[in-house]
Design a protein around this motif. Structure first.
Motif, short mmCIF file in Angstrom:
data_model
loop_
_atom_site.label_atom_id
_atom_site.label_comp_id
_atom_site.label_asym_id
_atom_site.label_seq_id
_atom_site.Cartn_x
_atom_site.Cartn_y
_atom_site.Cartn_z
N THR A 189 112.30 8.52 53.67
CA THR A 189 113.45 7.68 53.40
C THR A 189 113.98 7.07 54.69
OG1 THR A 189 115.05 9.46 53.72
CG2 THR A 189 114.06 9.22 51.51
N ILE A 190 114.92 6.16 54.53
CA ILE A 190 115.55 5.54 55.69
C ILE A 190 116.31 6.59 56.52
CG2 ILE A 190 117.67 4.91 54.46
CD1 ILE A 190 117.67 2.29 56.08
N LYS A 191 116.80 7.62 55.84
CA LYS A 191 117.48 8.70 56.56
C LYS A 191 116.51 9.45 57.47
CE LYS A 191 120.36 12.82 55.84
NZ LYS A 191 120.97 13.72 54.85
N ASP A 192 115.27 9.66 56.99
CA ASP A 192 114.24 10.31 57.81
C ASP A 192 113.94 9.49 59.05
OD1 ASP A 192 113.95 12.38 55.93
OD2 ASP A 192 112.49 11.22 54.78
N VAL A 193 113.88 8.18 58.88
CA VAL A 193 113.61 7.29 60.02
C VAL A 193 114.74 7.39 61.04
CG1 VAL A 193 113.31 4.89 60.75
CG2 VAL A 193 112.25 5.69 58.62
N ALA A 194 115.99 7.37 60.55
CA ALA A 194 117.14 7.45 61.45
C ALA A 194 117.13 8.75 62.24
CB ALA A 194 118.43 7.32 60.65
N GLU A 195 116.79 9.86 61.56
CA GLU A 195 116.75 11.15 62.25
C GLU A 195 115.63 11.20 63.28
OE1 GLU A 195 116.45 13.99 59.12
OE2 GLU A 195 118.58 13.87 58.57
N ARG A 196 114.46 10.65 62.94
CA ARG A 196 113.34 10.67 63.87
C ARG A 196 113.63 9.80 65.10
NH1 ARG A 196 107.61 11.34 63.66
NH2 ARG A 196 108.09 12.82 62.00
N ALA A 197 114.28 8.65 64.89
CA ALA A 197 114.57 7.74 65.99
C ALA A 197 115.88 8.07 66.72
CB ALA A 197 114.63 6.30 65.48
N GLU A 198 116.63 9.03 66.13
CA GLU A 198 117.92 9.44 66.70
C GLU A 198 118.88 8.25 66.81
OE1 GLU A 198 116.94 11.37 70.39
OE2 GLU A 198 116.40 13.25 69.39
N VAL A 199 118.99 7.52 65.69
CA VAL A 199 119.93 6.40 65.61
C VAL A 199 120.65 6.49 64.27
CG1 VAL A 199 118.52 4.88 67.07
CG2 VAL A 199 118.20 4.86 64.58
N SER A 200 121.59 5.58 64.04
CA SER A 200 122.34 5.58 62.78
C SER A 200 121.54 4.88 61.69
CB SER A 200 123.67 4.85 62.97
OG SER A 200 123.45 3.48 63.20
N LEU A 201 121.96 5.15 60.43
CA LEU A 201 121.34 4.47 59.30
C LEU A 201 121.51 2.96 59.42
CD1 LEU A 201 122.47 6.77 56.35
CD2 LEU A 201 120.16 6.58 57.30
#
Length: 346
Positions: free
Chosen positions: A5-17
């Motif tokens: 999900t987009i949340k997984d991407v945000a966590e991996r990149a250490e940025v906000s949704l």
């Protein structure tokens, strides 16, 4: 495994949704290094945005519609597959919309479709693509579209298109039959609302004229792009006192109907009757004998039409993309076992 999900991407990149969303939608104001980190996370996770969700979150729609009215299921499946492959590669969703090309309220229906489903644009298949009043009505509402049309060259009529040279391919098929020795060649039309049918007839007539063969009106019959019309038309032609030695059906379904009619009349194909079709559909390969036809890359045509539309959409959004100009395709003669020289008359 669950879909990332987009949340997984945000966590991996250490940025906000919100930052991930801005990168996905190619919005300005994101630092180059941050954009690179988000794209790396997207690649590592195999994340693919949901086009319908993107359309709801964004002011920019991320779904296309393909509009058709054609009795030939193989043609429609090929068009759908071509459009879908381009949509998948570019992150767009797809909505399939069959319709009635003769409806007096078709333009209003398509405008409602685009606005109600928040579509970014339309891929118009024949015959809607060749109804210029319809095209003008859609363009007047600022609806982006691309058309698949039958033409011997780029029509340069102001509306984006991919064009198919049905005329010259039909000429090649008729010439092939003439060079085998056939003089009485029947022709079965597809739907008259389809320009492709008119172009295929013109190619047939031009080949006869170029070889000094006078066209016999009794050998040319109307119909639709269907097996049943091919069967009925062939039965009429084969009942003539001086029947044709070859029949050219405007598509492979028509030609398959001709083959069935020939078998029901006890004729040997190709020696008593040669048969040719058009489009190189599964019918042409699965029949016995397999049909001589013109190979038309319908799936590739639809895919290129979709790229043409997406190029227009992205150019409007000032997103750099290679320009996709109007492009032409030429179906190629494929000779198979359904055509042969006519039997010598006793």
């Amino acid at each position: 495994m669950r879909r990332p999900t987009i949340k997984d991407v945000a966590e991996r990149a250490e940025v906000s949704l919100k930052t991930v969303s801005r990168v996905i939608n190619d919005e300005p104001g994101v630092r180059a290094r941050t954009r690179e980190r988000v794209n790396e996370a997207i690649s590592e996770l195999g994340y693919r945005p949901d086009p319908s969700a993107r359309s709801l979150r964004s002011a920019q729609p991320y779904a296309l519609g393909v509009v058709y009215d054609n009795p030939n299921p193989y043609y429609i499946i090929a068009v759908q597959n071509g459009v879908l492959s381009a949509c998948r590669e570019t992150g767009y969703g797809l909505q399939i919309h069959p319709c009635d090309a003769s409806s007096p309220v078709l333009a209003a229906d398509l405008i409602d479709l685009v606005q109600g489903a928040r579509l970014a644009g339309l891929v118009l298949a024949p015959p809607m693509s060749e109804q210029m009043e319809l095209v003008k009505a859609l363009v007047a509402q600022d609806i982006k579209l691309v058309r698949i049309v039958s033409a011997a060259a780029d029509p340069h009529d102001g509306a984006p298109c991919v064009w198919v040279d049905d005329h010259d391919a039909a000429y090649d098929i008729t010439e092939h039959l003439i060079q085998l020795g056939h003089q009485r060649i029947g022709f079965l039309w597809g739907g008259t609302s389809h320009k492709s049918s008119r172009e295929r007839y013109k190619g047939y007539a031009k080949a006869l004229a170029d070889y000094g063969i006078e066209e016999d009106e009794t050998l040319v019959l109307p119909g639709d792009y269907s097996f049943d019309d091919g069967f009925r038309g062939a039965r009429r032609l084969l009942a003539l006192p001086d029947r044709p030695t070859a029949i050219f059906g405007s598509n492979d379904e028509i030609a398959a109907g001709v083959l069935a009619a020939a078998r029901s009349s006890g004729l040997n194909v190709p020696y008593d009757l040669s048969i040719a079709g058009f489009e190189d559909s599964p019918f042409s390969k699965q029949s016995w004998p397999p049909l001589t036809t013109a190979s038309q890359a319908t799936e590739a045509i639809a895919r290129h039409a979709t790229y043409r539309l997406i190029a227009e959409l992205r150019r409007d959004n000032e997103t750099p993309i290679d320009t996709h100009p109007n492009e032409g395709f030429s179906p190629v003669l494929v000779v198979r076992g359904s055509t042969a020289p006519p039997r010598p008359k006793a």
